[in-house]
Design a protein around this motif. Structure first.
Motif, PDB file in Angstrom:
ATOM      1  N   MET A  68       0.834  -1.213   0.000  1.00 50.30           N
ATOM      2  CA  MET A  68       0.000   0.000   0.000  1.00 50.30           C
ATOM      3  C   MET A  68       0.867   1.261   0.000  1.00 50.30           C
ATOM      4  SD  MET A  68      -2.987   1.329  -0.097  1.00 50.30           S
ATOM      5  CE  MET A  68      -4.095  -0.021   0.285  1.00 50.30           C
ATOM      6  N   ILE A  69       1.912   1.243   0.819  1.00 51.31           N
ATOM      7  CA  ILE A  69       2.798   2.413   0.877  1.00 51.31           C
ATOM      8  C   ILE A  69       3.473   2.641  -0.469  1.00 51.31           C
ATOM      9  CG2 ILE A  69       4.909   3.333   1.901  1.00 51.31           C
ATOM     10  CD1 ILE A  69       4.144   2.083   4.515  1.00 51.31           C
ATOM     11  N   LEU A  70       3.892   1.536  -1.110  1.00 48.02           N
ATOM     12  CA  LEU A  70       4.543   1.669  -2.412  1.00 48.02           C
ATOM     13  C   LEU A  70       3.590   2.255  -3.448  1.00 48.02           C
ATOM     14  CD1 LEU A  70       6.621  -1.644  -2.633  1.00 48.02           C
ATOM     15  CD2 LEU A  70       7.457   0.676  -2.228  1.00 48.02           C
ATOM     16  N   VAL A  71       2.318   1.834  -3.390  1.00 52.15           N
ATOM     17  CA  VAL A  71       1.326   2.381  -4.320  1.00 52.15           C
ATOM     18  C   VAL A  71       1.134   3.867  -4.085  1.00 52.15           C
ATOM     19  CG1 VAL A  71      -1.099   2.304  -5.020  1.00 52.15           C
ATOM     20  CG2 VAL A  71       0.142   0.168  -4.571  1.00 52.15           C
ATOM     21  N   ARG A  72       1.039   4.266  -2.805  1.00 55.92           N
ATOM     22  CA  ARG A  72       0.887   5.683  -2.476  1.00 55.92           C
ATOM     23  C   ARG A  72       2.098   6.481  -2.923  1.00 55.92           C
ATOM     24  NH1 ARG A  72       0.364   6.142   3.520  1.00 55.92           N
ATOM     25  NH2 ARG A  72       0.226   8.367   3.007  1.00 55.92           N
ATOM     26  N   MET A  73       3.297   5.919  -2.732  1.00 55.33           N
ATOM     27  CA  MET A  73       4.516   6.618  -3.165  1.00 55.33           C
ATOM     28  C   MET A  73       4.540   6.761  -4.680  1.00 55.33           C
ATOM     29  SD  MET A  73       7.364   4.904  -0.630  1.00 55.33           S
ATOM     30  CE  MET A  73       8.727   5.830  -1.356  1.00 55.33           C
ATOM     31  N   LEU A  74       4.123   5.707  -5.383  1.00 52.95           N
ATOM     32  CA  LEU A  74       4.069   5.772  -6.843  1.00 52.95           C
ATOM     33  C   LEU A  74       3.075   6.835  -7.304  1.00 52.95           C
ATOM     34  CD1 LEU A  74       4.951   4.573  -9.554  1.00 52.95           C
ATOM     35  CD2 LEU A  74       3.092   2.915  -9.343  1.00 52.95           C
ATOM     36  N   GLN A  75       1.904   6.860  -6.670  1.00 56.16           N
ATOM     37  CA  GLN A  75       0.901   7.867  -7.020  1.00 56.16           C
ATOM     38  C   GLN A  75       1.407   9.274  -6.708  1.00 56.16           C
ATOM     39  OE1 GLN A  75      -2.430   6.468  -4.697  1.00 56.16           O
ATOM     40  NE2 GLN A  75      -3.263   5.241  -6.383  1.00 56.16           N
ATOM     41  N   GLY A  76       2.066   9.433  -5.550  1.00 52.41           N
ATOM     42  CA  GLY A  76       2.598  10.738  -5.184  1.00 52.41           C
ATOM     43  C   GLY A  76       3.654  11.216  -6.147  1.00 52.41           C
ATOM     44  N   GLY A  77       4.532  10.294  -6.576  1.00 48.48           N
ATOM     45  CA  GLY A  77       5.564  10.665  -7.540  1.00 48.48           C
ATOM     46  C   GLY A  77       4.989  11.067  -8.880  1.00 48.48           C
ATOM     47  N   ILE A  78       3.978  10.316  -9.344  1.00 52.51           N
ATOM     48  CA  ILE A  78       3.345  10.628 -10.633  1.00 52.51           C
ATOM     49  C   ILE A  78       2.606  11.969 -10.564  1.00 52.51           C
ATOM     50  CG2 ILE A  78       1.555   9.908 -12.250  1.00 52.51           C
ATOM     51  CD1 ILE A  78       2.316   7.012 -11.618  1.00 52.51           C
ATOM     52  N   MET A  79       1.884  12.204  -9.456  1.00 55.67           N
ATOM     53  CA  MET A  79       1.168  13.471  -9.305  1.00 55.67           C
ATOM     54  C   MET A  79       2.133  14.655  -9.258  1.00 55.67           C
ATOM     55  SD  MET A  79      -1.866  12.507  -6.581  1.00 55.67           S
ATOM     56  CE  MET A  79      -2.344  14.233  -6.474  1.00 55.67           C
ATOM     57  N   GLU A  80       3.231  14.496  -8.522  1.00 54.74           N
ATOM     58  CA  GLU A  80       4.226  15.571  -8.438  1.00 54.74           C
ATOM     59  C   GLU A  80       4.849  15.824  -9.805  1.00 54.74           C
ATOM     60  OE1 GLU A  80       6.414  18.329  -5.903  1.00 54.74           O
ATOM     61  OE2 GLU A  80       4.656  17.066  -5.553  1.00 54.74           O
ATOM     62  N   LEU A  81       5.133  14.766 -10.528  1.00 53.64           N
ATOM     63  CA  LEU A  81       5.717  14.896 -11.852  1.00 53.64           C
ATOM     64  C   LEU A  81       4.753  15.582 -12.812  1.00 53.64           C
ATOM     65  CD1 LEU A  81       8.313  14.137 -13.339  1.00 53.64           C
ATOM     66  CD2 LEU A  81       7.254  11.965 -13.958  1.00 53.64           C
ATOM     67  N   GLY A  82       3.470  15.204 -12.750  1.00 50.08           N
ATOM     68  CA  GLY A  82       2.478  15.838 -13.613  1.00 50.08           C
ATOM     69  C   GLY A  82       2.328  17.312 -13.314  1.00 50.08           C
ATOM     70  N   GLU A  83       2.304  17.659 -12.017  1.00 52.18           N
ATOM     71  CA  GLU A  83       2.186  19.068 -11.637  1.00 52.18           C
ATOM     72  C   GLU A  83       3.397  19.859 -12.086  1.00 52.18           C
ATOM     73  OE1 GLU A  83       1.936  21.763  -7.557  1.00 52.18           O
ATOM     74  OE2 GLU A  83       1.534  19.624  -7.480  1.00 52.18           O
ATOM     75  N   TYR A  84       4.562  19.251 -11.943  1.00 53.47           N
ATOM     76  CA  TYR A  84       5.803  19.931 -12.336  1.00 53.47           C
ATOM     77  C   TYR A  84       5.843  20.180 -13.840  1.00 53.47           C
ATOM     78  CZ  TYR A  84      10.793  20.730 -13.021  1.00 53.47           C
ATOM     79  OH  TYR A  84      11.996  21.264 -13.393  1.00 53.47           O
ATOM     80  N   LEU A  85       5.488  19.168 -14.616  1.00 53.40           N
ATOM     81  CA  LEU A  85       5.530  19.312 -16.071  1.00 53.40           C
ATOM     82  C   LEU A  85       4.540  20.364 -16.554  1.00 53.40           C
ATOM     83  CD1 LEU A  85       5.823  15.567 -17.147  1.00 53.40           C
ATOM     84  CD2 LEU A  85       7.582  17.329 -17.332  1.00 53.40           C
TER      85      LEU A  85
END
Length: 350
Positions: A1-18
Motif C-alpha cells: 500500500m505504501i509503495l502504491v501511495r509513493m508511486l501515485q505521489g511521484g506521478i502526481m508531483e511529476l504531472g504538476e511539475y511538467l
C-alpha cells in the motif's frame, strides 16, 4: 500500500511539475543558457565572473541576481551551467546558484506579510549572506581545481581572441528579451495579457536572430540549448518523482511534531527536509505558514525557508551532472549547516 501511495505521489508531483514549470520556466532558461554558451565570448564571462574580475563586482552581482530573476531551484540550473561551463569562477557561480531562487523579492515580501516582518527580514538578510559566504567557502575549498580551470579558460580566451566585434547593445537586447520571456512567463497576470506579451517578445527575439545573427550562430545556439536539456532535464524528472514519493510518507503534520522547539535536531531536520523537498516559487511560504500554525518553531521555520527554495532533490541530481559529486556534496552540506545554525540563532533571539 505504501509503495502504491509513493508511486501515485511521484506521478502526481511529476504531472504538476511538467504542467506548471517546464513551458514557462525551464524552456526559456534552457534557451538563455544555450545563448550564453553560443554567443557570449569566454572573455566576456571572465570579465565579470572570472579569475581576474573584481571580487566585489562578481560576488555582488551574483548575490543579488535572484531579486531580478525570481526563478526556482530547478530553473536556475541551466543558467548556472551556462556561466560555469563558460569559465566563471566557482565562488561567483555558486553565489549565483544559491541567490537565484533564494532572493526572490516577491517571496520575501510574502513571507513578511504571512509569517511576520522579522521572518521576512531574516530571510532576506540570510539569503544574501548565505550566497556570499557559501560562494567564498566553496572557492577556498576547491582552490586548486579551480586554479587549473581558470588558467584553461584564460588560455582559451587569449587563443580565441578576447575581442568580439558584435556590439554589446545587441547582446543586451537579445538576452534582455529572453529574460523578459522567463519573467512574464511566470508572472501572475491575466492569461490573455500574458499570451499577448509573450508573442510580442518571441517575435522580437525572432527579429534579432534574423537581423543580428551570423552564419551558423543560430544552429550553434540550438545545439548548446539541446546539450543543456540532455544534461539536466532527465535527472530533474527523476528527482521530482522521488521528491513526490517521499512527500507522501512525510506529511507536513508529521514533520511539525518534530520541529516545534529550537533544538539542534529540530533545526537540522527542518533544513534537511527543506533541502530534499521541491518547492515551486512562492509555495514554500504557505507551507511554512501552515507548519508554524501547527506549532513549528521560528528557528526551524527560517531554516526551512533558507534551505528549501535553494535546494531540492532534483536540483542536487542536476548539479552533480554539472560540477561533480565532491562539489555538490560540499555545496549541499554548507547550505544545510548554515541554515541549521542560522535557524538556531534566529529562534533564540526571535
Amino acid at each position: 500500500m505504501i509503495l502504491v501511495r509513493m508511486l501515485q505521489g511521484g506521478i502526481m508531483e511529476l504531472g504538476e511539475y511538467l504542467s506548471a514549470h517546464v513551458l514557462t520556466c525551464l524552456v526559456p532558461a534552457f534557451f538563455i543558457a544555450g545563448g550564453i554558451a553560443a554567443l557570449l565570448s569566454t572573455a566576456a564571462v571572465l570579465k565579470y565572473f572570472g579569475p581576474q574580475a573584481n571580487k566585489y563586482l562578481s560576488y555582488g552581482v551574483a548575490s543579488v541576481s535572484g531579486a531580478i530573476l525570481a526563478v526556482c531551484s530547478c530553473t536556475v540550473l541551466p543558467l548556472f551551467a551556462g556561466i560555469y561551463k563558460k569559465g566563471a569562477g566557482l565562488g561567483p557561480a555558486i553565489a549565483f546558484l544559491y541567490s537565484g531562487p533564494a532572493i526572490n523579492i516577491l517571496a520575501i515580501v510574502l513571507t513578511a506579510r504571512a509569517i511576520g516582518f522579522k521572518m521576512g527580514l531574516a530571510r532576506a538578510l540570510g539569503a544574501i549572506l548565505f550566497s556570499l559566504i557559501i560562494g567564498l567557502i566553496m572557492a577556498a575549498f576547491f582552490a586548486g581545481e579551480e586554479a587549473q580551470k581558470k588558467q584553461r579558460a584564460l588560455n582559451l580566451a587569449m587563443f580565441s581572441g578576447a575581442a568580439d566585434d558584435r556590439p554589446g547593445w545587441q547582446l543586451l537586447i537579445f538576452f534582455g528579451l529572453l529574460v523578459a520571456i522567463l519573467l512574464f512567463g511566470t508572472a501572475k497576470i491575466p492569461l490573455w495579457s500574458k499570451v499577448a506579451i509573450l508573442i510580442s517578445l518571441i517575435t522580437a527575439v525572432a527579429l534579432t536572430v534574423t537581423r543580428w545573427f551570423r552564419t551558423g550562430e543560430f544552429q550553434g545556439w540550438m545545439q548548446e540549448t539541446w546539450k543543456y536539456v540532455r544534461m539536466i532535464f532527465p535527472v530533474l524528472l527523476v528527482g521530482v518523482f522521488i521528491a513526490g514519493a517521499i512527500k507522501v510518507i512525510l506529511p507536513p503534520a508529521w514533520i511539525s511534531r518534530f520541529v516545534g522547539g529550537n533544538s539542534l535536531g529540530a533545526n537540522l531536520l527542518a533544513s534537511v527536509f527543506g533541502a530534499l523537498m521541491y518547492f515551486s516559487t512562492l509555495t514554500e511560504v504557505p507551507i511554512v505558514k501552515a507548519l508554524t500554525d501547527l506549532g513549528m518553531g521560528q528557528g526551524p521555520a527560517l531554516a526551512l525557508l533558507l534551505a528549501g527554495p535553494a535546494l531540492s532533490l532534483p536540483n542536487m541530481l542536476a548539479i552533480r551532472n554539472i560540477m561533480g559529486t565532491k562539489k555538490t556534496a560540499a555545496y549541499v552540506s554548507l547550505v544545510v549547516v548554515m541554515a541549521t545554525l542560522t535557524g538556531m540563532l534566529f529562534g533564540t533571539i526571535a
